[in-house]
Motif scaffolding. Sequence first.
Motif, PDB file in Angstrom:
ATOM      1  N   VAL A  77       0.860  -1.186   0.000  1.00  0.00           N
ATOM      2  CA  VAL A  77       0.000   0.000   0.000  1.00  0.00           C
ATOM      3  C   VAL A  77       0.893   1.232   0.000  1.00  0.00           C
ATOM      4  O   VAL A  77       2.060   1.169   0.412  1.00  0.00           O
ATOM      5  N   GLY A  78       0.342   2.357  -0.471  1.00  0.00           N
ATOM      6  CA  GLY A  78       1.089   3.600  -0.450  1.00  0.00           C
ATOM      7  C   GLY A  78       1.504   4.054  -1.840  1.00  0.00           C
ATOM      8  O   GLY A  78       1.160   3.447  -2.855  1.00  0.00           O
ATOM      9  N   SER A  79       2.276   5.143  -1.878  1.00  0.00           N
ATOM     10  CA  SER A  79       2.559   5.828  -3.140  1.00  0.00           C
ATOM     11  C   SER A  79       3.844   5.397  -3.824  1.00  0.00           C
ATOM     12  O   SER A  79       4.079   5.764  -4.976  1.00  0.00           O
ATOM     13  N   GLY A  80       4.695   4.627  -3.155  1.00  0.00           N
ATOM     14  CA  GLY A  80       5.982   4.241  -3.733  1.00  0.00           C
ATOM     15  C   GLY A  80       6.045   2.781  -4.123  1.00  0.00           C
ATOM     16  O   GLY A  80       5.032   2.153  -4.430  1.00  0.00           O
ATOM     17  N   ALA A  81       7.252   2.242  -4.089  1.00  0.00           N
ATOM     18  CA  ALA A  81       7.483   0.863  -4.529  1.00  0.00           C
ATOM     19  C   ALA A  81       8.162   0.055  -3.429  1.00  0.00           C
ATOM     20  O   ALA A  81       8.725   0.596  -2.482  1.00  0.00           O
ATOM     21  N   VAL A  82       8.089  -1.263  -3.602  1.00  0.00           N
ATOM     22  CA  VAL A  82       8.764  -2.212  -2.716  1.00  0.00           C
ATOM     23  C   VAL A  82       9.649  -3.103  -3.593  1.00  0.00           C
ATOM     24  O   VAL A  82       9.204  -3.614  -4.626  1.00  0.00           O
ATOM     25  N   TYR A  83      10.889  -3.264  -3.178  1.00  0.00           N
ATOM     26  CA  TYR A  83      11.874  -4.071  -3.900  1.00  0.00           C
ATOM     27  C   TYR A  83      12.126  -5.349  -3.104  1.00  0.00           C
ATOM     28  O   TYR A  83      12.402  -5.290  -1.903  1.00  0.00           O
ATOM     29  N   VAL A  84      12.037  -6.496  -3.760  1.00  0.00           N
ATOM     30  CA  VAL A  84      12.296  -7.776  -3.098  1.00  0.00           C
ATOM     31  C   VAL A  84      13.487  -8.433  -3.778  1.00  0.00           C
ATOM     32  O   VAL A  84      13.436  -8.777  -4.961  1.00  0.00           O
ATOM     33  N   ALA A  85      14.579  -8.592  -3.029  1.00  0.00           N
ATOM     34  CA  ALA A  85      15.804  -9.199  -3.549  1.00  0.00           C
ATOM     35  C   ALA A  85      15.910 -10.637  -3.057  1.00  0.00           C
ATOM     36  O   ALA A  85      15.891 -10.897  -1.856  1.00  0.00           O
ATOM     37  N   ASP A  86      16.031 -11.573  -4.001  1.00  0.00           N
ATOM     38  CA  ASP A  86      16.110 -13.003  -3.706  1.00  0.00           C
ATOM     39  C   ASP A  86      17.453 -13.524  -4.196  1.00  0.00           C
ATOM     40  O   ASP A  86      17.706 -13.589  -5.400  1.00  0.00           O
ATOM     41  N   ALA A  87      18.328 -13.873  -3.260  1.00  0.00           N
ATOM     42  CA  ALA A  87      19.672 -14.349  -3.616  1.00  0.00           C
ATOM     43  C   ALA A  87      19.799 -15.862  -3.539  1.00  0.00           C
ATOM     44  O   ALA A  87      20.909 -16.400  -3.615  1.00  0.00           O
ATOM     45  N   SER A  88      18.671 -16.560  -3.403  1.00  0.00           N
ATOM     46  CA  SER A  88      18.752 -18.024  -3.244  1.00  0.00           C
ATOM     47  C   SER A  88      19.300 -18.711  -4.491  1.00  0.00           C
ATOM     48  O   SER A  88      19.855 -19.804  -4.406  1.00  0.00           O
ATOM     49  N   GLY A  89      19.163 -18.081  -5.664  1.00  0.00           N
ATOM     50  CA  GLY A  89      19.663 -18.682  -6.901  1.00  0.00           C
ATOM     51  C   GLY A  89      20.999 -18.133  -7.352  1.00  0.00           C
ATOM     52  O   GLY A  89      21.430 -18.393  -8.488  1.00  0.00           O
ATOM     53  N   VAL A  90      21.676 -17.385  -6.490  1.00  0.00           N
ATOM     54  CA  VAL A  90      22.963 -16.795  -6.862  1.00  0.00           C
ATOM     55  C   VAL A  90      23.984 -17.880  -7.205  1.00  0.00           C
ATOM     56  O   VAL A  90      24.112 -18.886  -6.493  1.00  0.00           O
ATOM     57  N   VAL A 119      21.238 -12.785  -9.106  1.00  0.00           N
ATOM     58  CA  VAL A 119      20.291 -12.406  -8.057  1.00  0.00           C
ATOM     59  C   VAL A 119      18.984 -12.009  -8.725  1.00  0.00           C
ATOM     60  O   VAL A 119      18.970 -11.452  -9.825  1.00  0.00           O
ATOM     61  N   LYS A 120      17.879 -12.336  -8.089  1.00  0.00           N
ATOM     62  CA  LYS A 120      16.555 -12.039  -8.639  1.00  0.00           C
ATOM     63  C   LYS A 120      15.972 -10.829  -7.909  1.00  0.00           C
ATOM     64  O   LYS A 120      16.042 -10.748  -6.681  1.00  0.00           O
ATOM     65  N   LEU A 121      15.396  -9.886  -8.654  1.00  0.00           N
ATOM     66  CA  LEU A 121      14.820  -8.677  -8.070  1.00  0.00           C
ATOM     67  C   LEU A 121      13.390  -8.495  -8.553  1.00  0.00           C
ATOM     68  O   LEU A 121      13.136  -8.488  -9.768  1.00  0.00           O
ATOM     69  N   HIS A 122      12.458  -8.359  -7.603  1.00  0.00           N
ATOM     70  CA  HIS A 122      11.062  -8.075  -7.922  1.00  0.00           C
ATOM     71  C   HIS A 122      10.750  -6.640  -7.509  1.00  0.00           C
ATOM     72  O   HIS A 122      11.217  -6.173  -6.462  1.00  0.00           O
ATOM     73  N   LEU A 123       9.954  -5.957  -8.316  1.00  0.00           N
ATOM     74  CA  LEU A 123       9.541  -4.595  -8.025  1.00  0.00           C
ATOM     75  C   LEU A 123       8.018  -4.571  -7.928  1.00  0.00           C
ATOM     76  O   LEU A 123       7.319  -4.936  -8.882  1.00  0.00           O
ATOM     77  N   LEU A 124       7.511  -4.171  -6.751  1.00  0.00           N
ATOM     78  CA  LEU A 124       6.081  -4.213  -6.468  1.00  0.00           C
ATOM     79  C   LEU A 124       5.558  -2.812  -6.194  1.00  0.00           C
ATOM     80  O   LEU A 124       6.252  -1.995  -5.589  1.00  0.00           O
ATOM     81  N   SER A 125       4.315  -2.558  -6.617  1.00  0.00           N
ATOM     82  CA  SER A 125       3.665  -1.285  -6.316  1.00  0.00           C
ATOM     83  C   SER A 125       2.317  -1.554  -5.658  1.00  0.00           C
ATOM     84  O   SER A 125       1.937  -2.701  -5.435  1.00  0.00           O
ATOM     85  N   ALA A 126       1.603  -0.491  -5.330  1.00  0.00           N
ATOM     86  CA  ALA A 126       0.355  -0.607  -4.571  1.00  0.00           C
ATOM     87  C   ALA A 126      -0.597  -1.617  -5.195  1.00  0.00           C
ATOM     88  O   ALA A 126      -0.834  -1.602  -6.404  1.00  0.00           O
ATOM     89  N   GLY A 127      -1.129  -2.502  -4.364  1.00  0.00           N
ATOM     90  CA  GLY A 127      -2.046  -3.537  -4.821  1.00  0.00           C
ATOM     91  C   GLY A 127      -1.365  -4.849  -5.145  1.00  0.00           C
ATOM     92  O   GLY A 127      -2.010  -5.899  -5.166  1.00  0.00           O
ATOM     93  N   ASN A 128      -0.059  -4.817  -5.427  1.00  0.00           N
ATOM     94  CA  ASN A 128       0.678  -6.056  -5.695  1.00  0.00           C
ATOM     95  C   ASN A 128       0.868  -6.845  -4.409  1.00  0.00           C
ATOM     96  O   ASN A 128       0.977  -6.284  -3.317  1.00  0.00           O
ATOM     97  N   GLY A 129       0.927  -8.167  -4.559  1.00  0.00           N
ATOM     98  CA  GLY A 129       1.174  -9.046  -3.432  1.00  0.00           C
ATOM     99  C   GLY A 129       2.387  -9.908  -3.674  1.00  0.00           C
ATOM    100  O   GLY A 129       2.924  -9.978  -4.792  1.00  0.00           O
ATOM    101  N   PHE A 130       2.838 -10.583  -2.606  1.00  0.00           N
ATOM    102  CA  PHE A 130       4.011 -11.445  -2.712  1.00  0.00           C
ATOM    103  C   PHE A 130       3.879 -12.578  -1.711  1.00  0.00           C
ATOM    104  O   PHE A 130       3.478 -12.374  -0.568  1.00  0.00           O
ATOM    105  N   ASP A 131       4.187 -13.794  -2.166  1.00  0.00           N
ATOM    106  CA  ASP A 131       4.176 -14.976  -1.314  1.00  0.00           C
ATOM    107  C   ASP A 131       5.584 -15.178  -0.768  1.00  0.00           C
ATOM    108  O   ASP A 131       6.521 -15.480  -1.518  1.00  0.00           O
TER     109      ASP A 131
END
Length: 276
Positions: A221-234, A253-265
């Motif tokens: 939620v909110g006006s910006g973004a959320v970054y999810v860094a996953d290094a398990s496959g490095v 390294v894997k990077l996901h970029l999420l904005s308002a309304g996006n979800g993540f498991d």
Amino acid sequence: MSNKSHDRPDAGVSQGTLVIIGGHEAKGGERPILQEVARRVRGGKLVVATVASHKPEGYFESYQEGFKDLNVGELVELYVEERAQASLPETLKLLEGASGVFFSGGDQLRITSQIGDTPVESCIREILEKGGVIAGTSAGASAMCETMLVKGTSEESHHIGDLRMAPGLGLIRDVIIDQHFAERGRIGRLLGAVAQNPRVLGIGIDEDTAIVVEGEQLRVVGSGAVYVADASGVTSSNIAEARRDAPLSLHDVKLHLLSAGNGFDLRARRPLSARS
């Protein structure tokens, strides 16, 4: 064929809701993040914990204004100047009957050093386990993790020795949180953190942005973004071999970029579809 996510320990939070905020959340206008907190308080008591600040004057008053007209029944301030106060009956009384706790910003080490392993921390955990909401902004966000980021250079490539971490409150498992993320150019130090421990997910949260964590899933939620860094496959990293002043090298390294309304498991380490 085994699913890789099944081999991981549980991620996320077992009961209740965490609202983890990147700092500078809006306290006027629509206030989507404060609304998210207020909705889960359901007209009950919300404790604003200003413990992270060395000089808390003004913090509580700003949240009095921010939560105005958002259906919070009672707003009280919890401040612990010295660790001994976290065991006093009058301090614990502030948490009685609370539906939620909101950690303001400041210094995350003040939170862990003043209330860690005290009756105040036990009360906060009990509120969460009973289905309450625990929110934290800026330093209050970093302190949520088992291991919290304390210090590291921003706005430049990460150098291997330039990172300080410390034990956090452990309200959320298997993630490490950084805040004021895009505004202070903190992608390098987040990658440095997950390079040290690829088992954890690195989550960077912009200002006026939050993740709402329920169970093993989060929503933005909110006006910006959320970054999810996953290094398990490095496949390659120089974190253990290079000099402390050497820049970090990290491949695949894997990077996901999420904005308002996006979800993540958090367990499957995969984004969820945006809500309509």
